[in-house]
Design a protein around this motif. Sequence first.
Motif, PDB file in Angstrom:
ATOM      1  N   GLU A 144      -2.984   0.497  -3.764  1.00 42.97           N
ATOM      2  CA  GLU A 144      -2.501  -0.763  -3.411  1.00 42.97           C
ATOM      3  C   GLU A 144      -2.445  -1.755  -4.666  1.00 42.97           C
ATOM      4  OE1 GLU A 144      -4.328  -4.232  -0.566  1.00 42.97           O
ATOM      5  OE2 GLU A 144      -4.693  -2.318   0.167  1.00 42.97           O
ATOM      6  N   GLU A 162       0.935  -1.108  -0.076  1.00 43.36           N
ATOM      7  CA  GLU A 162      -0.151  -0.075   0.056  1.00 43.36           C
ATOM      8  C   GLU A 162       1.009   1.196  -0.055  1.00 43.36           C
ATOM      9  OE1 GLU A 162      -3.729   0.741   2.293  1.00 43.36           O
ATOM     10  OE2 GLU A 162      -2.236   1.649   3.433  1.00 43.36           O
ATOM     11  N   VAL A 163       0.668   1.893  -0.891  1.00 42.51           N
ATOM     12  CA  VAL A 163       1.481   3.609  -0.946  1.00 42.51           C
ATOM     13  C   VAL A 163       0.606   4.509  -1.108  1.00 42.51           C
ATOM     14  CG1 VAL A 163       3.039   4.502  -2.670  1.00 42.51           C
ATOM     15  CG2 VAL A 163       2.948   2.171  -2.921  1.00 42.51           C
ATOM     16  N   MET A 164       1.027   5.129   0.048  1.00 42.01           N
ATOM     17  CA  MET A 164       0.368   6.641   0.465  1.00 42.01           C
ATOM     18  C   MET A 164       1.347   7.714  -0.544  1.00 42.01           C
ATOM     19  SD  MET A 164      -0.412   9.151   3.603  1.00 42.01           S
ATOM     20  CE  MET A 164      -1.670   8.013   4.377  1.00 42.01           C
ATOM     21  N   SER A 183      -1.468  12.504  -0.422  1.00 41.35           N
ATOM     22  CA  SER A 183      -2.271  11.884   0.440  1.00 41.35           C
ATOM     23  C   SER A 183      -3.475  10.809  -0.236  1.00 41.35           C
ATOM     24  CB  SER A 183      -3.116  12.844   1.139  1.00 41.35           C
ATOM     25  OG  SER A 183      -2.361  13.683   2.225  1.00 41.35           O
ATOM     26  N   SER A 184      -3.312  10.512  -1.443  1.00 43.57           N
ATOM     27  CA  SER A 184      -4.060   9.405  -1.903  1.00 43.57           C
ATOM     28  C   SER A 184      -3.117   8.003  -1.745  1.00 43.57           C
ATOM     29  CB  SER A 184      -4.325   9.620  -3.571  1.00 43.57           C
ATOM     30  OG  SER A 184      -3.104   9.566  -4.478  1.00 43.57           O
ATOM     31  N   LYS A 185      -4.123   6.863  -1.625  1.00 44.52           N
ATOM     32  CA  LYS A 185      -3.269   5.720  -1.594  1.00 44.52           C
ATOM     33  C   LYS A 185      -3.695   4.822  -2.692  1.00 44.52           C
ATOM     34  CE  LYS A 185      -4.166   5.661   3.444  1.00 44.52           C
ATOM     35  NZ  LYS A 185      -4.726   4.588   4.692  1.00 44.52           N
ATOM     36  N   LYS A 222       4.500   7.264   1.920  1.00 44.78           N
ATOM     37  CA  LYS A 222       4.690   6.044   2.661  1.00 44.78           C
ATOM     38  C   LYS A 222       4.437   4.818   2.132  1.00 44.78           C
ATOM     39  CE  LYS A 222       3.272   4.763   7.517  1.00 44.78           C
ATOM     40  NZ  LYS A 222       2.362   5.009   8.455  1.00 44.78           N
ATOM     41  N   ALA A 223       5.067   3.773   2.433  1.00 42.24           N
ATOM     42  CA  ALA A 223       4.816   2.466   1.662  1.00 42.24           C
ATOM     43  C   ALA A 223       4.836   1.388   2.673  1.00 42.24           C
ATOM     44  CB  ALA A 223       5.739   2.252   0.530  1.00 42.24           C
TER      45      ALA A 223
END
Length: 155
Positions: free
Chosen positions: A105, A95-97, A101-103, A148-149
């Motif tokens: 996966e 999962e990558v933010m 701020s979108s995510k 963030k990942a």
Amino acid sequence: MEFRKRIEELLNEFLETRKDLFLIDLKFSAGDDITVILDGDNGVSLQDCLDASRAVEFNMDREEHDFSLQVMSAGLSEPLSIPRQFRKNLGREIEVMLEDSSKIEGELSKVDEEKITLVLRYRKPKDIGKGKVDVEEEKEIPYSEIKKALAVIKF
């Protein structure tokens, strides 16, 4: 400053002898509490942490400089931060933010020094008629866009 440099040197010397391990983070608190986070191509064992700790502690004089040292492995909850960590997780769901701020996966399919590639699988409505179709697409994400990942844990 000499103390911190010496700790870094000792850690680097240890990692030179263990090419399968790599440093994720090295933190120094104001009270000289040192935290070392390691990861490895095949994971990190308790013995690996002990060996790294001994490589530092046995070469430092506590009479000269008092410190505490904690060596740990990067756990599943630790974010992926360097290309080598991403490579270790090839084929896994992550999962990558993003910076906006979108995510996203998807399955991590490619890693290089500038970007990662995820395979996204989802269902979308058909262009004509009712129902949905399965879609699979690749999305390249430069490291500069990753906030963030995390590896996705499935039970």
